[in-house]
Motif scaffolding. Sequence first.
Motif, PDB file in Angstrom:
ATOM      1  N   LYS B  43      15.271  -0.031  29.219  1.00 33.65           N
ATOM      2  CA  LYS B  43      14.381   0.959  29.854  1.00 33.65           C
ATOM      3  C   LYS B  43      13.795   1.937  28.827  1.00 33.65           C
ATOM      4  N   SER B  44      14.670   2.485  27.969  1.00 26.24           N
ATOM      5  CA  SER B  44      14.180   3.459  26.987  1.00 26.24           C
ATOM      6  C   SER B  44      13.247   2.795  25.983  1.00 26.24           C
ATOM      7  N   GLN B  90      15.079  10.720  26.553  1.00 26.88           N
ATOM      8  CA  GLN B  90      16.328  10.910  27.286  1.00 26.88           C
ATOM      9  C   GLN B  90      17.058  12.185  26.852  1.00 26.88           C
ATOM     10  N   GLU B  91      17.119  12.417  25.527  1.00 29.93           N
ATOM     11  CA  GLU B  91      17.824  13.587  25.007  1.00 29.93           C
ATOM     12  C   GLU B  91      16.861  14.778  24.985  1.00 29.93           C
ATOM     13  N   ASP B 169      11.590   9.213  30.492  1.00 21.01           N
ATOM     14  CA  ASP B 169      12.834   8.461  30.400  1.00 21.01           C
ATOM     15  C   ASP B 169      13.965   9.296  31.006  1.00 21.01           C
ATOM     16  N   GLU B 170      14.357   8.945  32.192  1.00 18.70           N
ATOM     17  CA  GLU B 170      15.407   9.650  32.939  1.00 18.70           C
ATOM     18  C   GLU B 170      15.196  11.172  32.932  1.00 18.70           C
ATOM     19  N   PRO B 171      14.106  11.629  33.513  1.00 17.41           N
ATOM     20  CA  PRO B 171      13.791  13.060  33.455  1.00 17.41           C
ATOM     21  C   PRO B 171      14.696  13.944  34.297  1.00 17.41           C
ATOM     22  N   THR B 172      15.527  13.334  35.143  1.00 15.20           N
ATOM     23  CA  THR B 172      16.373  14.180  36.005  1.00 15.20           C
ATOM     24  C   THR B 172      17.864  13.938  35.750  1.00 15.20           C
ATOM     25  N   VAL B 201      11.365   6.273  34.417  1.00 16.97           N
ATOM     26  CA  VAL B 201      12.577   5.460  34.327  1.00 16.97           C
ATOM     27  C   VAL B 201      13.706   6.278  34.921  1.00 16.97           C
ATOM     28  N   GLU B 202      14.410   5.729  35.870  1.00 15.77           N
ATOM     29  CA  GLU B 202      15.428   6.507  36.585  1.00 15.77           C
ATOM     30  C   GLU B 202      16.562   5.625  37.089  1.00 15.77           C
ATOM     31  N   HIS B 203      17.746   6.229  37.213  1.00 15.11           N
ATOM     32  CA  HIS B 203      18.842   5.569  37.914  1.00 15.11           C
ATOM     33  C   HIS B 203      18.874   6.008  39.375  1.00 15.11           C
TER      34      HIS B 203
END
Lengths: 231, 267
Positions: B43-44, B90-91, B169-172, B201-203
């Motif tokens: 994803k990343s 992500q970071e 990339d996984e903003p939350t 991109v999220e889980h």
Amino acid sequence: MIAFAVRGWTAPLVVLVVMLALVVWAGVFRRYLPYLAATALLLVSIMLVNTFLYPDATDVLFSVGPFNATGTGLTAASQAALRVLAFATSVALFALTTRTDELVDDLERRGLGRRASFIIQTAIGTVPRLTERAREITESQRSRGLNTEGGLLARVRGLVPLAGPLVLSSLTEVEQRTMALEARAFTAPGKRTVLRAYPDSGAQRALRWLLFLGTIGLVAAELAGLLAWLP
Amino acid sequence: MSIILDDVTYAYAGTSKPVLRGVSLNIEPGKVLGVVGANGAGKSTLCLCAVGIAPVAIGGKMSGQVTVDGTTTAGAAIHELAQRVGVLFQESQTQLVSGAPSVWEEIAFGPRNLSLPHDEVVTRTWAAIDALSLVDIVERDPHRLSGGQAQLVALAAVLALGPRYLVLDEPTSQLDPLGTKLVGRTLARAARETGVGVLIVEHKTDLLAQHCDEVAVISAGTIVAHGPAMEVLGSESLPDWGVAPPAAVSLRRAAGAAGLDWGEAWT
């Protein structure tokens, strides 16, 4: 510069007095003391080395074992220490009264490139960030049973497992930060927008020029031997 | 006009095994595309390819093509792409890079780099701050924020660049439910009102179900499902790809297993 360029007692003494007066006037005397403490070791070493080991001095004041303290050495030591103290005080005054971001902003407004200003700002911010990271790693390792306290030997042993993660994580971060900088258009051409202009009155500009020309004048006068009469 | 990933295969520098294999996606203006997948699915890497950082800035080997509004990323300068595609990594803490003493100036860093007029920088910065309700922390040191706050500030910094596309990339990942809702609403509004194209991109499949027009599932570097959000997130195969279905889907299935009639709709 004046403290170092002009021989004798007068110049470093005047600079030191003026700087100390400004430290008090700016209300930062208490915060100045740690800077003074940081200079103490250097000052002591200057005093000891010059007083006891001044070359070719024969006017012995007293002896400590095989070492002779000389009057010439003591004079040279005192003058050197005074110069260093004057210099350290002026640096401390600058650091305590000038915000880095404002300094960098103003330098940028005057034409400093974005890379140079970023390097200055980041370099200053790196030390606290690394300290914070080292603390996190130490706490993490302590929570997993590593002894990082106690005697000197235990502390030294604790440094070894700290160094690896600290260096590696810093290097990894460099790549991530580089990507982030790219993504935020840091490498875009042109002059960056300046957010604010700081007040710069005619009097301030005149004072700056006066100090600059005065310094040049004093150094020139010293080189021409015109200040030989000063003690 | 869109970001098009056309049959993209990518391997990081120093490795031969591709992390992405034949990925084709389309990020359209005004639409929100969600990507979901297990950890390590690629994803990343997909995000890095979509914004041109891979391979332009970090090297590696890529086949296929990524185009942003018709321009291939391979030959473009990253700072030019940054004006069109905003990316959130992500970071989030390492994305706060300006060295600025306050959150406000951190967010203004990108617009300043673009040499925008002073008033435009101020307007964009405040708009991003308002959008993510950061007004209470504008004077805080960006390096002394909680993980969630740092994530919101990093997102605001991306929004302030005013890009036409957002790649997130996984903003939350570090946000509480309220923060997650706020981000979801902000992104959906950006897509709806300003025509921004979003790749998220999220889980959190609940968030994707609520705000995405389309969802793609990535597994082992390959897109294994792609279609309307409700259809993909309702797929029976989702757990096989390491993805938890939205709560509503799980509830419907549980109800079905208990013999209760839940009806057709699941959201």
